[in-house]
Motif scaffolding. Structure first.
Motif, PDB file in Angstrom:
ATOM      1  N   TYR A 250       0.839  -1.197   0.000  1.00 15.08           N
ATOM      2  CA  TYR A 250       0.000   0.000   0.000  1.00 15.08           C
ATOM      3  C   TYR A 250       0.877   1.251   0.000  1.00 15.08           C
ATOM      4  O   TYR A 250       2.105   1.174   0.112  1.00 15.08           O
ATOM      5  CB  TYR A 250      -0.938  -0.006   1.199  1.00 15.08           C
ATOM      6  N   TYR A 251       0.220   2.396  -0.072  1.00 16.16           N
ATOM      7  CA  TYR A 251       0.940   3.675  -0.178  1.00 16.16           C
ATOM      8  C   TYR A 251       1.775   3.987   1.062  1.00 16.16           C
ATOM      9  O   TYR A 251       2.720   4.764   1.000  1.00 16.16           O
ATOM     10  CB  TYR A 251      -0.044   4.825  -0.429  1.00 16.16           C
ATOM     11  N   ASN A 252       1.437   3.364   2.200  1.00 16.15           N
ATOM     12  CA  ASN A 252       2.154   3.651   3.450  1.00 16.15           C
ATOM     13  C   ASN A 252       3.025   2.479   3.896  1.00 16.15           C
ATOM     14  O   ASN A 252       3.244   2.282   5.086  1.00 16.15           O
ATOM     15  CB  ASN A 252       1.169   4.027   4.553  1.00 16.15           C
ATOM     16  N   ASN A 253       3.564   1.727   2.942  1.00 13.93           N
ATOM     17  CA  ASN A 253       4.390   0.562   3.269  1.00 13.93           C
ATOM     18  C   ASN A 253       5.881   0.859   3.311  1.00 13.93           C
ATOM     19  O   ASN A 253       6.696  -0.059   3.429  1.00 13.93           O
ATOM     20  CB  ASN A 253       4.136  -0.580   2.277  1.00 13.93           C
ATOM     21  N   GLN A 254       6.260   2.132   3.214  1.00 16.07           N
ATOM     22  CA  GLN A 254       7.665   2.500   3.346  1.00 16.07           C
ATOM     23  C   GLN A 254       7.772   3.629   4.371  1.00 16.07           C
ATOM     24  O   GLN A 254       7.057   4.633   4.258  1.00 16.07           O
ATOM     25  CB  GLN A 254       8.248   2.939   1.999  1.00 16.07           C
ATOM     26  N   TRP A 255       8.682   3.455   5.346  1.00 13.28           N
ATOM     27  CA  TRP A 255       8.797   4.459   6.397  1.00 13.28           C
ATOM     28  C   TRP A 255      10.168   4.435   7.048  1.00 13.28           C
ATOM     29  O   TRP A 255      10.942   3.478   6.892  1.00 13.28           O
ATOM     30  CB  TRP A 255       7.702   4.275   7.446  1.00 13.28           C
ATOM     31  N   THR A 256      10.455   5.500   7.782  1.00 21.82           N
ATOM     32  CA  THR A 256      11.680   5.552   8.578  1.00 21.82           C
ATOM     33  C   THR A 256      11.398   4.909   9.930  1.00 21.82           C
ATOM     34  O   THR A 256      10.290   5.014  10.475  1.00 21.82           O
ATOM     35  CB  THR A 256      12.156   6.996   8.780  1.00 21.82           C
ATOM     36  N   ALA A 257      12.412   4.255  10.478  1.00 32.10           N
ATOM     37  CA  ALA A 257      12.233   3.504  11.724  1.00 32.10           C
ATOM     38  C   ALA A 257      11.985   4.420  12.911  1.00 32.10           C
ATOM     39  O   ALA A 257      11.093   4.168  13.723  1.00 32.10           O
ATOM     40  CB  ALA A 257      13.457   2.623  11.976  1.00 32.10           C
ATOM     41  N   ALA A 258      12.784   5.475  13.017  1.00 31.81           N
ATOM     42  CA  ALA A 258      12.617   6.401  14.143  1.00 31.81           C
ATOM     43  C   ALA A 258      13.223   7.754  13.751  1.00 31.81           C
ATOM     44  O   ALA A 258      14.403   7.814  13.399  1.00 31.81           O
ATOM     45  CB  ALA A 258      13.308   5.853  15.392  1.00 31.81           C
ATOM     46  N   PRO A 259      12.401   8.797  13.778  1.00 31.47           N
ATOM     47  CA  PRO A 259      10.963   8.769  14.067  1.00 31.47           C
ATOM     48  C   PRO A 259      10.187   8.087  12.943  1.00 31.47           C
ATOM     49  O   PRO A 259      10.656   8.018  11.806  1.00 31.47           O
ATOM     50  CB  PRO A 259      10.601  10.246  14.178  1.00 31.47           C
ATOM     51  N   HIS A 260       9.005   7.579  13.269  1.00 33.17           N
ATOM     52  CA  HIS A 260       8.189   6.860  12.294  1.00 33.17           C
ATOM     53  C   HIS A 260       7.546   7.865  11.343  1.00 33.17           C
ATOM     54  O   HIS A 260       6.583   8.549  11.698  1.00 33.17           O
ATOM     55  CB  HIS A 260       7.125   6.039  13.023  1.00 33.17           C
ATOM     56  N   GLU A 261       8.090   7.942  10.127  1.00 30.95           N
ATOM     57  CA  GLU A 261       7.560   8.855   9.125  1.00 30.95           C
ATOM     58  C   GLU A 261       7.455   8.124   7.797  1.00 30.95           C
ATOM     59  O   GLU A 261       8.415   7.472   7.355  1.00 30.95           O
ATOM     60  CB  GLU A 261       8.465  10.086   8.985  1.00 30.95           C
ATOM     61  N   PHE A 262       6.294   8.218   7.150  1.00 32.02           N
ATOM     62  CA  PHE A 262       6.098   7.543   5.875  1.00 32.02           C
ATOM     63  C   PHE A 262       6.874   8.244   4.773  1.00 32.02           C
ATOM     64  O   PHE A 262       6.983   9.473   4.750  1.00 32.02           O
ATOM     65  CB  PHE A 262       4.609   7.495   5.516  1.00 32.02           C
ATOM     66  N   LEU A 263       7.398   7.448   3.836  1.00 27.02           N
ATOM     67  CA  LEU A 263       8.053   7.991   2.657  1.00 27.02           C
ATOM     68  C   LEU A 263       6.989   8.277   1.605  1.00 27.02           C
ATOM     69  O   LEU A 263       6.143   7.428   1.312  1.00 27.02           O
ATOM     70  CB  LEU A 263       9.084   6.988   2.110  1.00 27.02           C
ATOM     71  N   ASP A 264       7.025   9.440   1.037  1.00 27.53           N
ATOM     72  CA  ASP A 264       6.006   9.882   0.082  1.00 27.53           C
ATOM     73  C   ASP A 264       6.194   9.157  -1.246  1.00 27.53           C
ATOM     74  O   ASP A 264       7.167   9.387  -1.966  1.00 27.53           O
ATOM     75  CB  ASP A 264       6.116  11.395  -0.111  1.00 27.53           C
ATOM     76  N   TRP A 265       5.238   8.295  -1.580  1.00 32.96           N
ATOM     77  CA  TRP A 265       5.357   7.521  -2.816  1.00 32.96           C
ATOM     78  C   TRP A 265       5.249   8.403  -4.060  1.00 32.96           C
ATOM     79  O   TRP A 265       5.761   8.041  -5.137  1.00 32.96           O
ATOM     80  CB  TRP A 265       4.292   6.431  -2.860  1.00 32.96           C
ATOM     81  N   LYS A 266       4.598   9.558  -3.948  1.00 33.79           N
ATOM     82  CA  LYS A 266       4.483  10.448  -5.101  1.00 33.79           C
ATOM     83  C   LYS A 266       5.838  11.040  -5.481  1.00 33.79           C
ATOM     84  O   LYS A 266       6.119  11.281  -6.658  1.00 33.79           O
ATOM     85  CB  LYS A 266       3.484  11.569  -4.809  1.00 33.79           C
TER      86      LYS A 266
END
Length: 385
Positions: A250-266
């Protein structure tokens, strides 16, 4: 290893079938909340313009087994018959997210009960359909389910710091469940369905933070590592248990571990930490060398057409590379409410209606439908169908 593609269509439709206890301890039943159970023939007929003839469905364990080892297959039987009447191939989840009221993965009887369910399901299914290929997902998204119930208190058994124990017990049941399915019918195909994620360290991360992020990223493969016997060999895993590998993205399946921030797929690769979907899938394929499917993907609201375009572009690269990429399942196909806040609908389907019994009419989201038809046309020259 069976490399014969069993799916009837490359594009597939998923119908939300979650029946678990939500964060507030209330039982959800999304197959009813979405109207799919009531409108199943309509939903199947609606797939015709998209040439979709394979769907993901769930038996709802909590409804089938209300008393230990006693099963009511009547609704499942009706669904199977609807599939047959509409020439729809159904891929079955035996445990999507829910368990019977008296059971959790930490219960001593969990494995024996699940094994018995697997045996009973195949016996029942073959009593209705003796010849078609049967594809089963024993337990959906073990990685997510073990976190939700074992660490986040989002479902039964409502624990914290018990994610590994929940996962271990789910995998014990999973492996024994495959044995039970195969004992009744050796031809049953097994489709795993696990999240495909990318966890990265934040900018200016310390060495320890980099190592932590890498470990969290690699942990997404624990389920398949256990299944093939590389991890927890005492559970009896074997490469033979790896058949078709499904990945949910899904669009929110990539993120930084800490702090928890989603990587913008766009933004995509403009962020050097972002990994394109086809790279994630190729990496997973190289680990296990098995046919694979994108078993869940979608995006809420107005960005659905853009997400379909991205999925299509990424899929083209896999098909051009002649990898055994066997399909894409849009999940959910019809609008669904949130598990915990049932008044909040996600608008991630190809059909957008908020189901009510008073107005049982499906409302097509035309931009998404047009994007899906365009995507299918684009991939037809690469697909095996």
């Amino acid at each position: 290893m069976n490399n014969t593609n069993p799916f009837h269509s490359f594009w597939m439709a998923g119908y939300e079938c979650a029946d678990h206890l939500n964060a507030f301890g209330s039982r959800v039943d999304l197959i009813n909340n979405t109207g799919h159970l009531h409108l199943i023939d309509t939903d199947y007929k609606n797939l015709s313009p998209f040439k979709i003839s394979t769907v993901r469905e769930g038996i709802r364990w909590s409804k089938v087994e209300t008393k230990p080892y006693q099963y009511d297959w009547s609704v499942v039987g009706t669904m199977i018959q609807s599939g047959q009447a509409n020439n729809i191939q159904q891929v079955w989840d035996l445990c999507h997210f829910g368990y019977p009221d008296d059971l959790t993965p930490l219960h001593p009887h969990f494995t024996s009960r699940f094994v018995a369910l697997c045996t009973a399901f195949v016996q029942f299914y073959r009593s209705i359909d003796a010849t078609s290929i049967l594809i089963v997902t024993p337990i959906n998204e073990v990685s997510f389910l073990s976190w939700l119930g074992g660490d986040a208190k989002g479902t039964s058994p409502y624990c914290t710091n018990q994610g590994w124990e929940v996962k271990y017990n789910l995998m014990k049941a999973y492996i024994k469940g495959i044995d039970a399915l195969k004992a009744v019918d050796p031809s049953v195909r097994i489709l795993t369905t696990e999240p495909l994620i990318n966890i990265v360290p934040c900018n200016a991360a310390t060495t320890e933070e980099i190592e932590t992020a890498a470990a969290l990223h690699e942990a997404q493969f624990q389920v398949t590592e256990i299944l093939c016997g590389r991890m927890c060999p005492e559970l009896g895993g074997s490469p033979d248990y790896l058949d078709i590998l499904g990945y949910n993205f899904y669009y929110n399946n990539q993120w930084t571990a800490a702090p928890h921030e989603f990587l913008d797929w766009k933004i995509g690769e403009l962020n050097p930490k972002f990994i394109p979907l086809h790279h994630l899938l190729v990496s997973a394929f190289k680990k296990y060398n098995r046919p694979f499917v994108l078993t869940e993907t979608s995006h809420p609201k107005e960005d659905r057409p853009l997400w379909i375009k991205m999925i299509t572009a990424e899929s083209q690269k896999l098909l051009l590379a002649e990898l055994p990429f066997w399909g894409i399942c849009w999940y959910p196909m019809v609008n669904r409410p949130d598990w915990d806040y049932l008044h909040d609908w996600h608008y991630a389907g190809i059909w957008d209606d908020v189901y009510t019994k008073d107005s049982p009419v499906r409302a097509l989201h035309v931009p998404s439908a047009e994007a899906l038809l365009e995507a299918q046309s684009s991939l037809n020259k690469y697909s095996f169908l």
